[in-house]
Design a protein around this motif. Structure first.
Motif, PDB file in Angstrom:
ATOM      1  N   LEU A  82       0.811  -1.215   0.000  1.00  0.00           N
ATOM      2  CA  LEU A  82       0.000   0.000   0.000  1.00  0.00           C
ATOM      3  C   LEU A  82       0.847   1.269   0.000  1.00  0.00           C
ATOM      4  CD1 LEU A  82      -3.023  -0.925   2.277  1.00  0.00           C
ATOM      5  CD2 LEU A  82      -2.820  -1.026  -0.213  1.00  0.00           C
ATOM      6  N   ARG A  83       2.066   1.198   0.496  1.00  0.00           N
ATOM      7  CA  ARG A  83       2.927   2.381   0.417  1.00  0.00           C
ATOM      8  C   ARG A  83       3.297   2.682  -1.039  1.00  0.00           C
ATOM      9  NH1 ARG A  83       5.727   5.528   3.922  1.00  0.00           N
ATOM     10  NH2 ARG A  83       5.397   4.172   5.725  1.00  0.00           N
ATOM     11  N   ASP A  84       3.300   1.659  -1.874  1.00  0.00           N
ATOM     12  CA  ASP A  84       3.561   1.896  -3.292  1.00  0.00           C
ATOM     13  C   ASP A  84       2.406   2.648  -3.949  1.00  0.00           C
ATOM     14  OD1 ASP A  84       6.069   0.506  -3.387  1.00  0.00           O
ATOM     15  OD2 ASP A  84       4.946  -1.356  -3.239  1.00  0.00           O
ATOM     16  N   VAL A  85       1.219   2.479  -3.395  1.00  0.00           N
ATOM     17  CA  VAL A  85       0.046   3.179  -3.926  1.00  0.00           C
ATOM     18  C   VAL A  85      -0.036   4.590  -3.354  1.00  0.00           C
ATOM     19  CG1 VAL A  85      -2.470   3.110  -4.172  1.00  0.00           C
ATOM     20  CG2 VAL A  85      -1.165   0.975  -4.101  1.00  0.00           C
ATOM     21  N   TRP A  86       0.191   4.690  -2.032  1.00  0.00           N
ATOM     22  CA  TRP A  86       0.068   5.977  -1.350  1.00  0.00           C
ATOM     23  C   TRP A  86       1.370   6.292  -0.605  1.00  0.00           C
ATOM     24  CZ3 TRP A  86      -4.596   2.890   0.184  1.00  0.00           C
ATOM     25  CH2 TRP A  86      -5.683   3.144  -0.680  1.00  0.00           C
ATOM     26  N   PRO A  87       2.400   6.717  -1.305  1.00  0.00           N
ATOM     27  CA  PRO A  87       3.714   6.921  -0.679  1.00  0.00           C
ATOM     28  C   PRO A  87       3.763   8.079   0.313  1.00  0.00           C
ATOM     29  CG  PRO A  87       3.721   7.720  -2.951  1.00  0.00           C
ATOM     30  CD  PRO A  87       2.435   6.991  -2.753  1.00  0.00           C
ATOM     31  N   ASN A  88       2.833   9.012   0.228  1.00  0.00           N
ATOM     32  CA  ASN A  88       2.864  10.169   1.116  1.00  0.00           C
ATOM     33  C   ASN A  88       2.011   9.996   2.367  1.00  0.00           C
ATOM     34  OD1 ASN A  88       4.559  11.625  -0.665  1.00  0.00           O
ATOM     35  ND2 ASN A  88       2.782  12.152  -1.932  1.00  0.00           N
ATOM     36  N   ALA A  89       1.302   8.884   2.469  1.00  0.00           N
ATOM     37  CA  ALA A  89       0.483   8.634   3.655  1.00  0.00           C
ATOM     38  C   ALA A  89       1.360   8.183   4.823  1.00  0.00           C
ATOM     39  CB  ALA A  89      -0.563   7.572   3.345  1.00  0.00           C
ATOM     40  N   ARG A  90       0.809   8.316   6.028  1.00  0.00           N
ATOM     41  CA  ARG A  90       1.451   7.732   7.211  1.00  0.00           C
ATOM     42  C   ARG A  90       0.871   6.330   7.384  1.00  0.00           C
ATOM     43  NH1 ARG A  90      -0.059   8.861  12.449  1.00  0.00           N
ATOM     44  NH2 ARG A  90      -1.047  10.776  11.722  1.00  0.00           N
ATOM     45  N   HIS A  91       1.740   5.323   7.407  1.00  0.00           N
ATOM     46  CA  HIS A  91       1.303   3.930   7.453  1.00  0.00           C
ATOM     47  C   HIS A  91       1.502   3.361   8.848  1.00  0.00           C
ATOM     48  CE1 HIS A  91       0.663   3.254   3.053  1.00  0.00           C
ATOM     49  NE2 HIS A  91       1.418   4.343   2.998  1.00  0.00           N
ATOM     50  N   LEU A  92       0.411   2.841   9.417  1.00  0.00           N
ATOM     51  CA  LEU A  92       0.420   2.256  10.748  1.00  0.00           C
ATOM     52  C   LEU A  92       0.057   0.779  10.631  1.00  0.00           C
ATOM     53  CD1 LEU A  92      -1.720   5.029  12.519  1.00  0.00           C
ATOM     54  CD2 LEU A  92       0.779   4.968  12.235  1.00  0.00           C
ATOM     55  N   THR A  93       0.646  -0.048  11.508  1.00  0.00           N
ATOM     56  CA  THR A  93       0.344  -1.478  11.468  1.00  0.00           C
ATOM     57  C   THR A  93      -0.039  -1.984  12.849  1.00  0.00           C
ATOM     58  OG1 THR A  93       1.133  -3.666  10.755  1.00  0.00           O
ATOM     59  CG2 THR A  93       2.726  -2.257  11.865  1.00  0.00           C
ATOM     60  N   TYR A  94      -1.020  -2.875  12.862  1.00  0.00           N
ATOM     61  CA  TYR A  94      -1.436  -3.543  14.096  1.00  0.00           C
ATOM     62  C   TYR A  94      -0.554  -4.767  14.264  1.00  0.00           C
ATOM     63  CZ  TYR A  94      -4.645  -5.125  17.766  1.00  0.00           C
ATOM     64  OH  TYR A  94      -5.200  -5.502  18.971  1.00  0.00           O
ATOM     65  N   ALA A  95       0.373  -4.682  15.203  1.00  0.00           N
ATOM     66  CA  ALA A  95       1.367  -5.738  15.414  1.00  0.00           C
ATOM     67  C   ALA A  95       0.856  -6.689  16.494  1.00  0.00           C
ATOM     68  CB  ALA A  95       2.702  -5.110  15.825  1.00  0.00           C
ATOM     69  N   GLU A  96       0.053  -7.652  16.077  1.00  0.00           N
ATOM     70  CA  GLU A  96      -0.654  -8.495  17.040  1.00  0.00           C
ATOM     71  C   GLU A  96       0.224  -9.599  17.637  1.00  0.00           C
ATOM     72  OE1 GLU A  96      -5.065 -10.389  17.474  1.00  0.00           O
ATOM     73  OE2 GLU A  96      -4.128 -10.519  15.499  1.00  0.00           O
ATOM     74  N   PHE A  97       1.074 -10.192  16.793  1.00  0.00           N
ATOM     75  CA  PHE A  97       1.852 -11.346  17.273  1.00  0.00           C
ATOM     76  C   PHE A  97       2.951 -11.643  16.265  1.00  0.00           C
ATOM     77  CE2 PHE A  97       2.463 -16.004  17.831  1.00  0.00           C
ATOM     78  CZ  PHE A  97       2.780 -16.009  19.187  1.00  0.00           C
ATOM     79  N   PHE A  98       4.130 -12.026  16.787  1.00  0.00           N
ATOM     80  CA  PHE A  98       5.248 -12.386  15.921  1.00  0.00           C
ATOM     81  C   PHE A  98       5.610 -13.840  16.186  1.00  0.00           C
ATOM     82  CE2 PHE A  98       9.717 -12.164  14.385  1.00  0.00           C
ATOM     83  CZ  PHE A  98       9.458 -11.634  13.126  1.00  0.00           C
ATOM     84  N   TYR A  99       5.614 -14.623  15.137  1.00  0.00           N
ATOM     85  CA  TYR A  99       5.786 -16.068  15.262  1.00  0.00           C
ATOM     86  C   TYR A  99       7.223 -16.439  15.617  1.00  0.00           C
ATOM     87  CZ  TYR A  99       1.290 -16.099  12.893  1.00  0.00           C
ATOM     88  OH  TYR A  99      -0.018 -15.883  12.559  1.00  0.00           O
ATOM     89  N   ALA A 100       7.365 -17.582  16.273  1.00  0.00           N
ATOM     90  CA  ALA A 100       8.679 -18.146  16.563  1.00  0.00           C
ATOM     91  C   ALA A 100       8.539 -19.658  16.636  1.00  0.00           C
ATOM     92  CB  ALA A 100       9.242 -17.605  17.878  1.00  0.00           C
ATOM     93  N   ALA A 101       9.568 -20.369  16.203  1.00  0.00           N
ATOM     94  CA  ALA A 101       9.519 -21.830  16.184  1.00  0.00           C
ATOM     95  C   ALA A 101       9.610 -22.429  17.578  1.00  0.00           C
ATOM     96  CB  ALA A 101      10.639 -22.381  15.303  1.00  0.00           C
ATOM     97  N   THR A 102      10.121 -21.664  18.541  1.00  0.00           N
ATOM     98  CA  THR A 102      10.212 -22.131  19.924  1.00  0.00           C
ATOM     99  C   THR A 102       9.908 -20.967  20.859  1.00  0.00           C
ATOM    100  OG1 THR A 102      12.587 -21.623  20.022  1.00  0.00           O
ATOM    101  CG2 THR A 102      11.969 -23.871  19.406  1.00  0.00           C
ATOM    102  N   GLY A 103       9.486 -21.288  22.069  1.00  0.00           N
ATOM    103  CA  GLY A 103       9.337 -20.287  23.115  1.00  0.00           C
ATOM    104  C   GLY A 103       8.005 -19.580  23.185  1.00  0.00           C
ATOM    105  N   ARG A 104       7.100 -19.871  22.257  1.00  0.00           N
ATOM    106  CA  ARG A 104       5.770 -19.257  22.290  1.00  0.00           C
ATOM    107  C   ARG A 104       4.718 -20.355  22.130  1.00  0.00           C
ATOM    108  NH1 ARG A 104       8.276 -14.510  18.646  1.00  0.00           N
ATOM    109  NH2 ARG A 104       9.799 -13.957  20.244  1.00  0.00           N
ATOM    110  N   ASP A 105       3.790 -20.161  21.231  1.00  0.00           N
ATOM    111  CA  ASP A 105       2.741 -21.162  21.066  1.00  0.00           C
ATOM    112  C   ASP A 105       3.269 -22.450  20.435  1.00  0.00           C
ATOM    113  OD1 ASP A 105       3.171 -19.513  18.810  1.00  0.00           O
ATOM    114  OD2 ASP A 105       1.269 -20.116  17.911  1.00  0.00           O
TER     115      ASP A 105
END
Length: 405
Positions: free
Chosen positions: A102-125
């Motif tokens: 989407l930044r390629d479409v709207w390069p001048n916008a402020r882009h925010l992301t909902y960072a809900e969870f980051f995967y890992a092979a060990t130590g989490r779920d």
């Protein structure tokens, strides 16, 4: 400002934030999947459903997510071409791939992301529950491969948002300063204790506040939310408490983790395992219920069990606490961020079936002893997670200024 939310299941995590921003005079829109039938609080644009990817192996997930991102970007380009809508702020969920381009479409916008969870092979779920852990290297690689689109989303965003400290902590340390921690918010004015609450279940059973009711809630009944542990604890609880009723809210589908083998659902698999030890006339499966019925069930609950792998924290836990529920939770990091054992609830080791039976039985037996914990549970939510006085103003500020910490 012109603000665009992006989420395949909009409103998703934004049911309060989007209309609050619109009420402040911003032009708020959403971009969502064409199959999404959920009611939206703001006008929506839609992108067509992406075709199923034919890529196999470690690249499958990224192929799926980037394919969705490509279709979303094309839709975004058409939105501007046909309507002239050019957002000042784009706020999307980084887990679905929609925001990748989407930044390629709207390069001048402020882009925010909902960072809900980051995967890992060990130590989490992954690998947490040995009963359902797949051996070998390839399952680990499959989990590691799921990081790619999430990492791209946060790398390309101007700022990120996580609902809890523990979920924010799952992201790499170098990205942590980019993440503000603000919960989606709990409506503590609506979700209140109600001594007059009553419920009639589909089988005709009538329950009210003061009855001996044990509740369990999950979107779907599956191992990620400890359904197997809860079911294995029930026979001893029902033997010890002959007047207790158990109300289990949740669907027969699968939200997280592996699907069960064969044709049985996880619900049927674990029910079959313990059915001989249960008085099924006192165990009530409601399926997924309308929100008002969920509220009433939490208000009549004498004890509420909440279990989860080290994974995303459920809204239902905080909602139950807001209604003054006596919560017994799993001693896992997402829950420990909210519940302090002996102060505003109880904690039991996730895998300790006998410990769960004892804790649930004791709490059913002595509701008066839980009164201070119930009061403290609600105070926790009102103080830390209240929608109007705490979370929503900070969320609005996060979108308007990019600062919410």
């Amino acid at each position: 400002m012109k603000i665009l939310f992006v989420h395949q299941n909009f409103p998703g995590q934004f049911p309060h934030l989007a209309p609050a921003l619109a009420a402040r005079g911003h032009e708020v829109r959403a971009l969502t999947a064409e199959r999404n039938a959920r009611k939206s609080p703001v006008p929506v644009f839609r992108y067509r459903n992406p075709p199923e990817t034919t890529v196999e192996g470690a690249g499958r997930v990224y192929a799926e997510m980037s394919g969705r991102g490509l279709i979303a970007a094309r839709a975004a380009d058409q939105i501007t071409a046909k309507t002239g809508f050019v957002p000042d702020v784009v706020f999307g969920h980084g887990g679905w791939g929609e925001t990748l381009f989407l930044r390629d479409v709207w390069p001048n916008a402020r882009h925010l992301t909902y960072a809900e969870f980051f995967y890992a092979a060990t130590g989490r779920d992954t690998g947490f529950d040995p009963e359902f852990t797949q051996p070998g290297l390839m399952p680990k690689i499959a989990v590691t491969a799921r990081k790619a689109h999430v990492l791209q989303a946060i790398a390309d965003a101007d700022a990120a948002l996580s609902p809890t400290e523990w979920q924010a902590s799952t992201f790499p340390a170098e990205w942590r300063p980019k993440i503000s921690v603000i919960h989606d918010g709990i409506d503590t004015l609506r979700l209140i204790p109600n001594p007059g609450a009553k419920v009639q279940l589909a089988d005709g059973t009538r329950l009210s506040h003061g009855d001996e009711v044990l509740t369990y809630v999950s979107r779907n009944l599956e191992p990620y939310r400890g359904f197997h542990i809860f079911m294995r604890a029930l026979p001893a609880v029902l033997r010890a408490r002959p007047k207790a009723h158990v109300v289990i809210i949740g669907g027969d589908g699968q939200s997280y983790g592996a699907r069960p083998k064969g044709d049985k659902s996880w619900k049927q698999t674990f029910l079959d395992e313990v059915a001989d030890g249960l008085d099924l006339s006192r165990v009530h499966f409601t399926g997924q219920v309308p929100y008002p019925q969920f509220i009433a069930l939490m208000q009549i609950s004498r004890v509420h069990a909440y279990l989860t792998y080290p994974f995303v924290l459920s809204w239902s836990l905080l909602e139950a606490m807001s209604m003054g529920a006596m919560v017994i939770g799993s001693r896992t990091p997402p829950v420990e961020e909210v519940i302090r054992d002996g102060e505003n609830g109880r904690l039991v080791d996730f895998f300790d079936v006998a410990g769960w039976s004892t804790a649930l039985t004791d709490a059913l037996c002595d509701p008066e002893a839980a009164a201070p914990l119930r009061k403290a549970a609600r105070e926790t939510v009102v103080t830390r997670y209240d929608l109007r006085s705490n979370c929503l103003p900070r969320l609005v500020d996060f979108v308007e200024s990019g600062q919410g910490a």
